[in-house]
Motif scaffolding. Structure first.
Motif, PDB file in Angstrom:
ATOM      1  N   ILE A 206      56.457  53.258  91.766  1.00 16.91           N
ATOM      2  CA  ILE A 206      55.930  52.080  91.087  1.00 16.91           C
ATOM      3  C   ILE A 206      57.101  51.341  90.452  1.00 16.91           C
ATOM      4  CG2 ILE A 206      54.379  51.224  89.294  1.00 16.91           C
ATOM      5  CD1 ILE A 206      52.975  54.027  89.479  1.00 16.91           C
ATOM      6  N   VAL A 207      57.170  50.033  90.652  1.00 15.44           N
ATOM      7  CA  VAL A 207      58.176  49.201  89.993  1.00 15.44           C
ATOM      8  C   VAL A 207      57.443  48.060  89.295  1.00 15.44           C
ATOM      9  CG1 VAL A 207      60.218  47.765  90.253  1.00 15.44           C
ATOM     10  CG2 VAL A 207      59.903  49.755  91.744  1.00 15.44           C
ATOM     11  N   ILE A 208      57.649  47.925  87.999  1.00 13.42           N
ATOM     12  CA  ILE A 208      57.063  46.823  87.237  1.00 13.42           C
ATOM     13  C   ILE A 208      58.197  45.908  86.799  1.00 13.42           C
ATOM     14  CG2 ILE A 208      55.653  46.149  85.270  1.00 13.42           C
ATOM     15  CD1 ILE A 208      54.336  48.874  85.367  1.00 13.42           C
ATOM     16  N   GLU A 209      58.125  44.651  87.278  1.00 17.73           N
ATOM     17  CA  GLU A 209      59.174  43.678  86.969  1.00 17.73           C
ATOM     18  C   GLU A 209      58.693  42.704  85.905  1.00 17.73           C
ATOM     19  OE1 GLU A 209      61.550  42.357  90.696  1.00 17.73           O
ATOM     20  OE2 GLU A 209      59.479  42.746  91.359  1.00 17.73           O
ATOM     21  N   ARG A 210      59.610  42.344  85.053  1.00 13.73           N
ATOM     22  CA  ARG A 210      59.348  41.348  84.014  1.00 13.73           C
ATOM     23  C   ARG A 210      60.452  40.303  84.072  1.00 13.73           C
ATOM     24  NH1 ARG A 210      57.716  43.910  78.515  1.00 13.73           N
ATOM     25  NH2 ARG A 210      55.906  44.312  79.867  1.00 13.73           N
ATOM     26  N   GLU A 211      60.066  39.060  84.352  1.00  8.13           N
ATOM     27  CA  GLU A 211      61.020  37.963  84.497  1.00  8.13           C
ATOM     28  C   GLU A 211      62.092  38.302  85.521  1.00  8.13           C
ATOM     29  OE1 GLU A 211      62.431  37.080  80.581  1.00  8.13           O
ATOM     30  OE2 GLU A 211      60.521  36.210  79.936  1.00  8.13           O
ATOM     31  N   GLY A 212      61.656  38.933  86.629  1.00  2.78           N
ATOM     32  CA  GLY A 212      62.550  39.197  87.749  1.00  2.78           C
ATOM     33  C   GLY A 212      63.406  40.433  87.638  1.00  2.78           C
ATOM     34  N   THR A 213      63.257  41.172  86.537  1.00  2.38           N
ATOM     35  CA  THR A 213      64.059  42.374  86.335  1.00  2.38           C
ATOM     36  C   THR A 213      63.153  43.590  86.217  1.00  2.38           C
ATOM     37  OG1 THR A 213      65.760  41.106  85.166  1.00  2.38           O
ATOM     38  CG2 THR A 213      65.766  43.496  84.847  1.00  2.38           C
ATOM     39  N   ARG A 273      55.026  41.786  87.324  1.00  4.55           N
ATOM     40  CA  ARG A 273      54.722  42.053  88.737  1.00  4.55           C
ATOM     41  C   ARG A 273      54.728  43.561  88.973  1.00  4.55           C
ATOM     42  NH1 ARG A 273      54.184  39.920  93.599  1.00  4.55           N
ATOM     43  NH2 ARG A 273      54.394  37.831  92.716  1.00  4.55           N
ATOM     44  N   ILE A 274      53.622  44.054  89.540  1.00  4.23           N
ATOM     45  CA  ILE A 274      53.492  45.478  89.842  1.00  4.23           C
ATOM     46  C   ILE A 274      53.655  45.664  91.342  1.00  4.23           C
ATOM     47  CG2 ILE A 274      52.005  47.505  89.719  1.00  4.23           C
ATOM     48  CD1 ILE A 274      50.483  46.104  87.440  1.00  4.23           C
ATOM     49  N   THR A 275      54.604  46.502  91.732  1.00  6.14           N
ATOM     50  CA  THR A 275      54.839  46.782  93.137  1.00  6.14           C
ATOM     51  C   THR A 275      54.733  48.272  93.392  1.00  6.14           C
ATOM     52  OG1 THR A 275      56.304  44.871  93.405  1.00  6.14           O
ATOM     53  CG2 THR A 275      56.479  46.617  95.054  1.00  6.14           C
ATOM     54  N   PHE A 276      53.924  48.638  94.364  1.00  8.70           N
ATOM     55  CA  PHE A 276      53.865  50.013  94.847  1.00  8.70           C
ATOM     56  C   PHE A 276      54.675  50.077  96.144  1.00  8.70           C
ATOM     57  CE2 PHE A 276      49.282  50.526  93.028  1.00  8.70           C
ATOM     58  CZ  PHE A 276      49.799  50.527  91.743  1.00  8.70           C
ATOM     59  N   ASP A 277      55.762  50.801  96.125  1.00  2.00           N
ATOM     60  CA  ASP A 277      56.543  51.058  97.332  1.00  2.00           C
ATOM     61  C   ASP A 277      56.038  52.376  97.901  1.00  2.00           C
ATOM     62  OD1 ASP A 277      58.344  51.483  99.333  1.00  2.00           O
ATOM     63  OD2 ASP A 277      60.101  51.654  98.036  1.00  2.00           O
ATOM     64  N   ILE A 278      55.150  52.294  98.874  1.00  4.43           N
ATOM     65  CA  ILE A 278      54.491  53.474  99.417  1.00  4.43           C
ATOM     66  C   ILE A 278      55.374  54.001 100.545  1.00  4.43           C
ATOM     67  CG2 ILE A 278      52.311  54.392 100.320  1.00  4.43           C
ATOM     68  CD1 ILE A 278      51.049  51.723  99.199  1.00  4.43           C
ATOM     69  N   ALA A 279      56.413  54.729 100.138  1.00  2.26           N
ATOM     70  CA  ALA A 279      57.487  55.111 101.054  1.00  2.26           C
ATOM     71  C   ALA A 279      56.995  55.979 102.201  1.00  2.26           C
ATOM     72  CB  ALA A 279      58.587  55.829 100.278  1.00  2.26           C
ATOM     73  N   SER A 280      56.035  56.855 101.931  1.00  2.00           N
ATOM     74  CA  SER A 280      55.563  57.776 102.968  1.00  2.00           C
ATOM     75  C   SER A 280      54.901  57.056 104.127  1.00  2.00           C
ATOM     76  CB  SER A 280      54.584  58.788 102.363  1.00  2.00           C
ATOM     77  OG  SER A 280      53.454  58.127 101.800  1.00  2.00           O
ATOM     78  N   HIS A 281      54.436  55.827 103.905  1.00  4.36           N
ATOM     79  CA  HIS A 281      53.733  55.087 104.948  1.00  4.36           C
ATOM     80  C   HIS A 281      54.405  53.751 105.282  1.00  4.36           C
ATOM     81  CE1 HIS A 281      50.735  58.077 104.007  1.00  4.36           C
ATOM     82  NE2 HIS A 281      50.009  57.680 105.013  1.00  4.36           N
ATOM     83  N   GLY A 282      55.528  53.460 104.659  1.00  6.23           N
ATOM     84  CA  GLY A 282      56.303  52.285 105.010  1.00  6.23           C
ATOM     85  C   GLY A 282      55.676  50.959 104.661  1.00  6.23           C
ATOM     86  N   VAL A 283      54.866  50.914 103.598  1.00  7.22           N
ATOM     87  CA  VAL A 283      54.237  49.661 103.193  1.00  7.22           C
ATOM     88  C   VAL A 283      54.400  49.448 101.696  1.00  7.22           C
ATOM     89  CG1 VAL A 283      52.563  49.716 105.062  1.00  7.22           C
ATOM     90  CG2 VAL A 283      51.970  50.745 102.869  1.00  7.22           C
TER      91      VAL A 283
END
Length: 311
Positions: A206-213, A273-283
């Protein structure tokens, strides 16, 4: 692993095969609303399902990232009342003091209704939450997709991934009464339908970005191996209720999530911005959080005027 998706392009519904590859053109096959769902119900396995998609009209080729392509949640019907988002609560093993015994008796987990499938957002679309939200929590989850036939019997189509965003701060104030309100935040879902059995192990970050960081990062696990209860038991129990077996209903079942940013002391803010990098499935699944404008409840419902008239 076979993947199927649907989208809208210039007013027409299309389906595609596989995960889009950056910089490579995308081949889209015209389909009607319900065509892919009917193919799921027809059976015949993965090959028959994929053949039903490519056997229609002439395909079109579009550039990767074409802004006119609007991806849809898997198998989403045009009629908003024909699909339902529901979820299980407190299922992840991290929320139990010990791992399950092999012969552990099944106890149905708590369950909730998120809303109609038409309320789902997909990748890149904003997730709107109430202006009064106390403290938000992102939840990366496996979503199982089922289609009911004309007799109401559910047919498993495949799985995808979702963010069950919710107001955990409100939930903690009154866990036995306010949880349904806490869940009235938008839910996002990847458009990719993985045509296979529910995954045993899903890993990512999980990556949560605030103002691009990047303001917070954390790993997550989900999938059958991370669930305390047995997934077939959970599904069978839920579909024992007639209301879940309404003919032609599409059911999106969210299996539950690990602890995440809230439990680490982080607080999600408007515009994050909340991003899930689901590495095991490449999405990936990525959405911006938007707090709804504050409104006057009395004015919007008309009860102020109604009260005056009644008096």
């Amino acid at each position: 692993m076979s993947v199927l998706f649907e989208c809208e392009y210039r007013g027409q519904r299309y389906a595609g095969l596989g995960l889009p590859v950056p910089t490579e053109p995308l081949t889209l096959y015209p389909v009607s609303d319900g065509q892919v769902r009917r193919a799921v119900l027809a059976g015949g396995g993965t090959e028959a399902l994929l053949d039903s998609v490519v056997s229609g009209g002439a395909p079109v080729t579009v550039a990767y990232g074409d802004p006119e392509v609007r991806y849809l949640p898997p198998l989403l019907p045009q009629a908003s009342g024909n699909s339902l988002i529901t979820g299980f609560m407190g299922t992840h093993r991290s929320k139990f003091p010990h791992p399950p015994a092999p012969d552990e008796e099944f106890n149905a987990p708590n369950w909730l209704i998120k809303g109609f499938g038409a309320w789902l957002e997909t990748n890149g679309e904003p997730l709107t939450v109430p202006a009064s939200a106390v403290a938000l929590l992102e939840e990366p989850e496996v979503g199982l997709v089922f289609v009911n036939d004309e007799q109401g019997d559910p047919h498993y189509a495949g799985y995808t991934f979702a963010n069950d965003l919710n107001d955990i701060g409100l939930h903690l104030k009154n866990p036995w009464g306010w949880t349904p309100y806490a869940k009235l935040c938008d839910t996002s879902m990847t458009p990719w339908l993985f045509l296979g059995e529910p995954p045993q192990s899903v890993t990512g970050q999980i990556v949560i970005e605030r103002e691009g960081t990047a303001a917070w990062k954390g790993d997550f696990t989900c999938g059958a191996d991370a669930i305390f209860q047995r997934v077939p038991d959970m599904v069978d129990h839920l579909f024992s209720y007639p209301g879940m077996r309404r003919p032609e209903l599409v059911n999106y079942l969210l299996l539950g999530s690990d602890k995440a940013s809230f439990h680490a002391g982080f607080r999600i803010a408007d515009g994050d911005r909340i991003t899930f990098d689901i590495a095991s499935h490449g999405v990936e699944l990525s959405n911006e959080v938007v707090y709804a404008p504050q409104t006057s409840t009395a004015a919007s419902t008309g009860f102020t005027a109604w009260g005056r008239a009644a008096s």
